[in-house]
Structures are given as structure tokens and as C-alpha cells.
Design a protein around this motif. Structure first.
Motif, short mmCIF file in Angstrom:
data_model
loop_
_atom_site.label_atom_id
_atom_site.label_comp_id
_atom_site.label_asym_id
_atom_site.label_seq_id
_atom_site.Cartn_x
_atom_site.Cartn_y
_atom_site.Cartn_z
N LEU A 31 36.31 59.56 73.79
CA LEU A 31 36.46 58.70 72.62
C LEU A 31 37.11 57.36 72.98
O LEU A 31 36.70 56.31 72.48
N ALA A 32 38.13 57.40 73.83
CA ALA A 32 38.79 56.15 74.24
C ALA A 32 37.80 55.23 74.94
O ALA A 32 37.80 54.01 74.73
N THR A 33 36.93 55.81 75.76
CA THR A 33 35.91 55.01 76.45
C THR A 33 34.91 54.43 75.46
O THR A 33 34.54 53.25 75.53
N LEU A 34 34.46 55.26 74.51
CA LEU A 34 33.47 54.81 73.53
C LEU A 34 34.02 53.71 72.62
O LEU A 34 33.25 52.88 72.12
N PHE A 35 35.33 53.69 72.41
CA PHE A 35 35.92 52.65 71.57
C PHE A 35 36.32 51.41 72.38
O PHE A 35 37.04 50.55 71.88
N GLY A 36 35.84 51.33 73.61
CA GLY A 36 35.98 50.10 74.39
C GLY A 36 37.19 50.00 75.27
O GLY A 36 37.45 48.93 75.83
N GLY A 42 39.20 50.60 78.69
CA GLY A 42 38.83 50.85 80.08
C GLY A 42 40.03 51.05 80.97
O GLY A 42 41.14 51.33 80.51
N ASN A 43 39.78 50.90 82.28
CA ASN A 43 40.82 51.09 83.30
C ASN A 43 41.47 52.47 83.17
O ASN A 43 40.79 53.48 83.04
N LYS A 75 35.65 50.98 93.36
CA LYS A 75 36.37 49.72 93.53
C LYS A 75 35.69 48.55 92.83
O LYS A 75 36.26 47.48 92.73
N HIS A 76 34.47 48.77 92.38
CA HIS A 76 33.76 47.68 91.73
C HIS A 76 34.22 47.45 90.29
O HIS A 76 33.84 46.47 89.67
N GLU A 77 35.04 48.36 89.76
CA GLU A 77 35.48 48.21 88.36
C GLU A 77 36.32 46.93 88.21
O GLU A 77 37.25 46.70 88.97
N SER A 78 35.98 46.11 87.27
CA SER A 78 36.63 44.81 87.10
C SER A 78 37.95 44.96 86.36
O SER A 78 38.15 45.88 85.59
N LEU A 79 38.85 44.01 86.61
CA LEU A 79 40.14 43.97 85.93
C LEU A 79 40.18 42.77 85.01
O LEU A 79 39.53 41.75 85.25
N GLN A 80 40.96 42.89 83.95
CA GLN A 80 41.09 41.78 83.02
C GLN A 80 42.11 40.78 83.56
O GLN A 80 43.26 41.13 83.83
N THR A 81 41.69 39.55 83.76
CA THR A 81 42.57 38.50 84.24
C THR A 81 42.51 37.33 83.26
O THR A 81 41.49 37.08 82.63
N ILE A 82 43.62 36.60 83.14
CA ILE A 82 43.66 35.45 82.24
C ILE A 82 44.36 34.29 82.94
O ILE A 82 45.33 34.48 83.70
N ASN A 83 43.86 33.11 82.71
CA ASN A 83 44.49 31.85 83.14
C ASN A 83 44.72 31.75 84.65
O ASN A 83 45.63 31.03 85.09
N LEU A 84 43.93 32.45 85.46
CA LEU A 84 44.09 32.31 86.90
C LEU A 84 43.53 30.96 87.34
O LEU A 84 42.53 30.47 86.79
N PRO A 85 44.16 30.31 88.33
CA PRO A 85 43.68 28.99 88.77
C PRO A 85 42.27 29.09 89.36
O PRO A 85 41.91 30.09 89.98
N ASN A 86 41.50 28.02 89.17
CA ASN A 86 40.11 28.01 89.65
C ASN A 86 40.01 28.11 91.17
O ASN A 86 39.06 28.66 91.71
N ASN A 87 41.01 27.54 91.85
CA ASN A 87 40.98 27.57 93.32
C ASN A 87 41.63 28.82 93.91
O ASN A 87 41.85 28.90 95.11
N GLY A 88 41.95 29.79 93.06
CA GLY A 88 42.50 31.05 93.55
C GLY A 88 44.01 31.03 93.68
O GLY A 88 44.68 30.04 93.38
N LEU A 89 44.56 32.15 94.15
CA LEU A 89 46.00 32.31 94.31
C LEU A 89 46.37 32.27 95.79
O LEU A 89 45.90 33.11 96.58
N TYR A 90 47.22 31.31 96.18
CA TYR A 90 47.67 31.19 97.56
C TYR A 90 49.12 30.74 97.57
O TYR A 90 49.53 29.90 96.76
N ASP A 91 49.91 31.29 98.51
CA ASP A 91 51.32 30.95 98.62
C ASP A 91 52.01 31.04 97.26
O ASP A 91 52.77 30.15 96.85
N HIS A 92 51.77 32.12 96.58
CA HIS A 92 52.25 32.27 95.21
C HIS A 92 53.27 33.40 95.12
O HIS A 92 53.49 34.15 96.07
N VAL A 93 53.87 33.51 93.93
CA VAL A 93 54.81 34.59 93.63
C VAL A 93 54.11 35.59 92.72
O VAL A 93 53.46 35.20 91.74
#
Length: 668
Positions: free
Chosen positions: A311-316, A318-319, A387-405
Motif C-alpha cells: 500500500l505504501a508503494t501504491l500511494f507513491g 519510495g526508498n 543501485k539504479h533507484e533514484s534519490l530525491q535531491t533539491i537545489n544541488l549546484p549544476n556543476n556538481g558537488l566538489y570540495d564541499h561539506v
């Protein structure tokens, strides 16, 4: 002594059971239930005599737990799970009743008895789930809100089930009663929402003016239990009324204080509930019917787990959420005891089926913390396969994450760290499993990933291989340990800052090689002490010496076990030799219009310029070519004398504002 002696026996037995559970690193709930088995009427020895009276007192524990839950939640928080709660829960109950009917017929029971089996197993345990989530620090996550939303609707469904089930042989007679119950429930909710939200906050505002903690506690308890009793008189659930009262009060400014006051009382009465659950279990019946009990327990766990997860899956969702819901809500609930008692009194079920269902309920409750705890490891295995299952991400920089916290945990501390890093324009990403927090980060434009920071796929999504630092804000050492172990597998030399709440947890983190450990309560207490002594005119040098000594004595046992202890001892006092101060440039300052290099700030004053704020714009670590302008507020770092020297040099030249110049000549 009657019930007084029974309560004394229960509390002592619960203490012993809790100590054993704590020693075995198991939830205290299990210790309480086993204590109930030990002092119950079926085991001999020291026995509770007034079992029924204890069960009545245990109802207060249920009401207070749900009242506290209502204080922690709100209508806004439950709104996001309303679809699966309002629509999905009735579907789950119907599917589970049908599943139980098939089990009953397969085990040889008649049609009516089989329907009772389905109805009894369709309910899950609100008390057990809440305590399990609290112990694991998972209240507030999206999966916990889904479970709580479904449990609330299940609890509401107890009333119509109590009306319908005894009338199975004559359904027409039960329909008017059901309609009347629905009408009363609707009226009660309308009164609570529209009247309670106006009257209850006003009442607490009036009581709070007296500044009496005792009176405030009494008012909180009276509201929770009083409204619960009113709903009971209204023909509804006592516990549901207490929960509704908590939900209404959660919208007021007094909710946090009310929650802190009610928690000790809630835990004490909840203890009575869990012990009373254990007293229902008859070990001799379980032993005599072991095969059928274990078979029914297995079928309930598997069947309900699949129904909830699907039921949890059918109601949208994930993860990890479908897995967490399926492994969390499989047990038979405490309201099944109420239904079973009704069935026994109305001769709808016999004593054998009553004992069988009670045994099944208690055993599934006992298994809940263990099976629910398998969520993370099973999810980790599943991630390796998918491993192909996607994760929800928001506001990540377009050039990716490098030397970050990477900030693992976006609660109050994590959010504060994120806001500071955003101001200083230091790249970062927050990993958070609480869906409400994710929504807040989305509104604020902060980069975040929805997921469990102890999972490899989530850390990879945060590009931990290119990270400079990992900040773990959770106070729970068991969660922090999982995050540390997984992150070190990917990047062994990663710098990690972790938070802890106790000495034992600090030792666990030290054994994992974490050197940057923060103990918030100690640091907060030390800062309060420092400010107190400062107001008592203790010289600053003495304050520094005192705080350094106290901090060294507190942290030294954990750092002296390795080769870095000497440097640690030196760094702690050195940290206080430098101060960070913000100084606004006054109008006419000789610094305006000149660069840091021209002024030779470091050579002439000794301070380092580490930041500039002008019109809400922040510039961190400005280079030597930065030109000071009107409105600049400068962040400088140095010792007390150096900062005072800088403060003097930024002042306007004497006489520039039209003052008498004679004083300048005298000074010269």
C-alpha cells in the motif's frame, strides 16, 4: 494493601526488566513486557492480584502517550500523509480482514470466528510503534508520519468495529448504531477544532501568568485526561480524545512546555500499560499450543507486512518507506484486546480463540523492536541489488558537488550549520530523512538529499569522495556509528565532526577514530558558567584559564589515549588567545577608499581581516586588493590588544568633523 502492593510489585519488576533490557541493548519496552509475564497471574510466585484495576490504570498510560504524541504532531504535519491515512488505511483493514478470514477457515474455524480473526489482526499497536520510534530516534521522519497517520485511523475504526462485529449475525441492527457513532465522531472533531483551538490556548495563557510549574502540570494533565473522558462519555475512544486534545494544544505557543512537563508522567503510566500487556500472556497456553501460535504469528507478520508495504508503494512512497512501514506495523494492536473482550462477552468467540489471539498479539508486540530494527540492514542489501533507484535531491549546484561539506542531519543544529555555510559561501549539502525538513530546505533554496546518511548510495549521491568534511549532527551514537563506518569505507581519510550526548557515546566515537567530538550540553553549561563569572567581574584572563582547565579535564580522558593528546592540550588554550570581532567602519574613516594591502592592516595592527559585510552581502576571506567602502562591517581576528589597535586606527582623523584642533597639537 491491594492495588498499592500491586503497583509496587509492577514498578520494581519493571525496573529489573528495564535493567536487563538495557544491559542487553534492547528496548526498555521488552523488559517491561517480560516483567509483566513474570508477575502475571499465570506464572506463580510474586503475583499481581488486582489485574483488572491495573489494566484500568494502564488506560491512562495509553491516553497520556497519545496526548504527548498529539503535542509533538500537528494538523499541518499529518496533512502530507492524509491520502494513505484516510484512504489507504480502510483498504488495509479490509484486505487484512479478508486475509484473516482465509487464515481462520484454513485453521478450521467457522465463518463468524474467522471474520473475528481478521478484524482482530487488522489493528496495529500504537503504543509499541511509538515507543519503538522514540527509542530509535525516528519520530518526525516521513515513514514515522505515515505509520502514525494510519494508526490514528485504525484507532478511530475501533468504535465501528465494536458495533459491527457483535452484529455479524444480524447486520441490519448494527447499521443505525454505526451511523450514530460516525455522527458523534464528526461532531466531536468539529468542536475540538473550532472551539478547542480558541479556548485551550486562552486557558493556558491565563494559567501561565501565575508562574506556577505545579499548576501548569496539573492543567496539562487535566486537559489531556479531561477531554479524553469527555470523548468517552460521548461514546468514542478515551485515548482518541486525549490525542485530539494534544493536537489542538500543539498549535499554541505552550505546546513545547506542556510536552516537557507531561513526559515523566506519561512514561510512568505507559510502564503500567506494557506490564499489563505482559500479564495477559499465559506461558502454559503457548506451550500447549506452540505450533498453532507460531504458525499464526508467522502468517500475521508476513501477511500484514506485505499488505502495508504494498500500500505504501501504491500511494507513491519510495526508498525505505514501504519497507519501514511493512516491518513496523505488522503486529496485532492493543485495541485488539478490547475487541476480543467484546467478542468473548457476546459469545462471538470462545475462550480458546480468545487465548490464541491474545498470545499472538503479545508475541508480535515483543517481536516488533527486533523486526523493525531490520529495516536499515535489509534496505542496505536491497540498495546493493538495485543501485539504479533514484534519490530525491533539491537545489544541488549544476556543476556538481566538489570540495564541499556534507551535513548528516538537517535538524536544528544541522540547519544552523547550513545557514552559516551559505552566508560564507562554502559549498555544502544536507542529507536528511525527515520529509518536513526537506520541504523547508527546498523553500530556503538550500541543497539537500532525501535519504539515510548511513546508506552507501546516499553518500555517493552527496559525492562524499570529493567532500572536505562530514558533519554528523545526530546525538544518537548508534546512528552516527553507521554513518562513520559507511563514509570511511568510501573515503578513509575524510575529516569528521560528530555530536554526542553522553560519555559512553563519546567513547564509542573515539574508538572509531573521530577526534572532533562536540558535547553540546557540556559546552552549553560551560558557556553559561563563563558568562556568569564574567558578570561577577572575574578577570578575562582568569576566565580563559578556568574554562580551558575544565574543558581539558572533561575531554582529556578521550584524547590522551592516542598520540594527539599533547597537541590537543596545547590547542585548547590557544583557541582562546584569538578573538573574532565585527567592527563597523565609521563615517570619515581613513580606511574608506583604500585597500587592505595599502593600509598594511596585518603589519600595522596585527589583526587578520576574515570577512566583510555590506548591505547584506557577505565576503569571506577578502584578498589584499579589497577596497573598503562606506557601510562596511569588518570581521577581524586577533588578540585583545591587536583588536583594540585596529579599532583605534579606523576612527576618523581628529578635527575632520569640525572639532577643536588644539587637542591634537597638545597630544602631538
Amino acid at each position: 494493601m491491594g492495588i498499592t502492593a500491586d503497583i509496587a510489585i509492577i514498578i520494581v519488576a519493571a525496573l529489573l526488566g528495564g535493567l536487563i533490557a538495557q544491559q542487553l541493548r534492547q528496548p526498555l519496552v521488552l523488559g517491561y513486557i517480560l516483567a509483566g509475564v513474570a508477575v502475571g497471574p499465570h506464572t506463580g510466585g510474586i503475583t499481581v492480584t488486582e489485574v483488572h484495576n491495573i489494566e484500568l490504570l494502564a488506560e491512562i498510560g495509553v491516553a497520556l502517550l497519545l496526548f504527548a504524541l498529539g503535542l509533538e504532531l500537528s494538523f499541518k504535519k499529518l496533512r502530507i500523509v492524509r491520502n494513505i491515512a484516510v484512504i489507504g488505511t480502510p483498504i488495509q483493514m479490509l484486505l487484512t480482514i479478508a486475509y484473516g478470514f482465509v487464515i481462520g477457515r484454513w485453521l478450521g474455524f467457522e465463518d463468524i470466528a474467522s471474520l473475528w480473526i481478521g478484524a482482530l489482526i487488522c489493528l496495529s499497536s500504537t503504543m509499541i510503534i511509538l515507543k519503538t520510534l522514540m527509542n530509535r530516534g525516528l519520530l518526525g521522519t516521513l515513514s514515522s508520519n505515515v505509520m502514525i497517520g494510519m494508526l490514528i485511523v485504525q484507532d478511530l475504526a475501533v468504535i465501528p468495529l465494536m458495533i459491527i462485529l457483535p452484529q455479524l449475525s444480524n447486520p441490519a441492527a448494527g447499521l443505525p448504531l454505526l451511523g450514530w457513532a460516525v455522527f458523534k465522531a464528526a461532531c466531536f472533531l468539529v468542536l475540538m477544532v473550532y472551539v478547542g483551538t480558541k479556548l485551550i490556548p486562552r486557558l493556558f495563557s491565563y494559567i501561565a501568568r501565575w508562574n506556577s510549574r505545579e499548576l501548569f502540570l496539573l492543567a496539562v494533565t487535566a486537559i489531556g485526561l479531561g477531554i479524553g473522558y469527555a470523548t468517552y462519555l460521548f461514546g468514542l475512544s478515551f485515548a482518541f480524545g486525549a490525542f485530539a486534545a494534544g493536537m489542538v494544544l500543539s498549535e499554541s505557543e505552550y505546546s513545547h512546555q506542556a510536552l516537557s512537563e507531561i513526559i515523566p508522567l506519561r512514561d510512568l503510566f505507559a510502564l503500567l500499560f506494557f506490564v499489563s500487556i505482559g500479564m495477559l500472556l499465559d506461558p502454559s497456553f503457548v506451550a500447549a499450543n506452540l505450533k498453532i501460535v507460531l504458525l499464526l504469528v508467522s502468517l500475521v507478520i508476513i501477511g500484514k507486512g506485505i499488505i502495508f508495504g504494498t500500500l505504501a508503494t501504491l500511494f507513491g512512497y519510495g526508498n525505505v518507506i514501504p519497507l519501514a512501514v511493512g516491518l513496523g506495523l505488522f503486529q496485532v494492536g492493543e485495541f485488539s484486546f478490547v475487541l476480543a473482550t467484546v467478542g468473548l462477552k457476546t459469545h462471538s468467540i470462545n475462550n480458546e480463540l480468545y487465548a490464541l489471539m491474545l498470545s499472538t498479539a503479545v508475541i508480535t508486540m515483543v517481536l516488533t523492536p527486533f523486526i523493525s530494527g531490520l529495516t536499515a540492514p535489509i534496505y542496505a542489501i536491497r540498495k546493493k541489488w538495485f543501485k539504479h533507484e533514484s534519490l530525491q535531491t533539491i537545489n544541488l549546484p549544476n556543476n556538481g558537488l566538489y570540495d564541499h561539506v556534507i551535513i548528516a542531519g538537517g535538524g536544528r543544529i544541522g540547519s544552523y550549520v547550513a545557514q552559516v555555510l551559505q552566508i560564507l559561501r562554502i559549498p555544502f549539502v544536507v542529507i536528511e530523512i525527515n520529509f518536513q525538513q526537506i520541504d523547508r530546505f527546498k523553500e530556503k533554496g538550500l541543497p539537500a538529499i532525501y535519504g539515510d546518511a548511513s546508506q552507501e548510495i546516499v553518500l555517493e549521491a552527496a559525492n562524499i569522495g570529493s567532500a572536505k568534511l562530514l558533519v554528523i549532527t545526530t546525538p544518537l551514537a548508534i546512528i552516527a556509528k553507521d554513518i562513520i563506518v559507511q563514509s570511511r569505507k568510501i573515503k578513509p581519510q575524510l575529516n569528521i565532526v560528530a555530536r554526542t550526548e553522553g560519555m559512553e557515546q563519546m567513547q564509542i566515537l573515539r574508538e572509531l577514530g573521530i577526534e572532533n567530538i562536540i558535547h553540546p550540553e557540556f559546552e552549553g553549561g560551560l558557556e553559561i558558567t563563563r558568562q556568569t563569572l564574567s558578570l561577577l567581574n572575574i578577570p578575562p584572563a582568569e576566565l580563559v584559564k578556568f574554562t580551558d582547565q575544565v574543558r581539558h579535564e572533561f575531554y582529556a580522558p578521550f584524547y590522551e589515549i592516542n598520540s594527539h593528546s599533547a597537541s590537543f592540550s596545547l590547542l585548547q588554550p590557544a583557541r582562546h588567545l584569538l578573538e573574532l570581532t565585527w567592527i563597523a567602519l565609521p563615517d570619515g574613516s581613513p580606511f574608506i577608499g583604500r585597500t587592505i594591502q595599502e593600509l598594511a592592516v596585518r603589519s600595522n595592527t596585527g589583526v587578520s581581516v576574515v570577512g566583510i559585510i555590506n548591505k547584506d552581502k557577505v565576503k569571506s576571506n577578502p584578498d589584499v586588493n579589497y577596497c573598503f567602502t562606506n557601510g562596511d562591517t569588518v570581521a577581524v581576528m586577533g588578540d585583545k590588544n591587536q583588536i583594540e589597535n585596529f579599532r583605534e586606527q579606523v576612527q576618523p582623523a581628529p578635527g575632520k568633523d569640525g572639532s577643536n584642533l588644539s587637542s591634537v597639537k597638545v597630544q602631538q
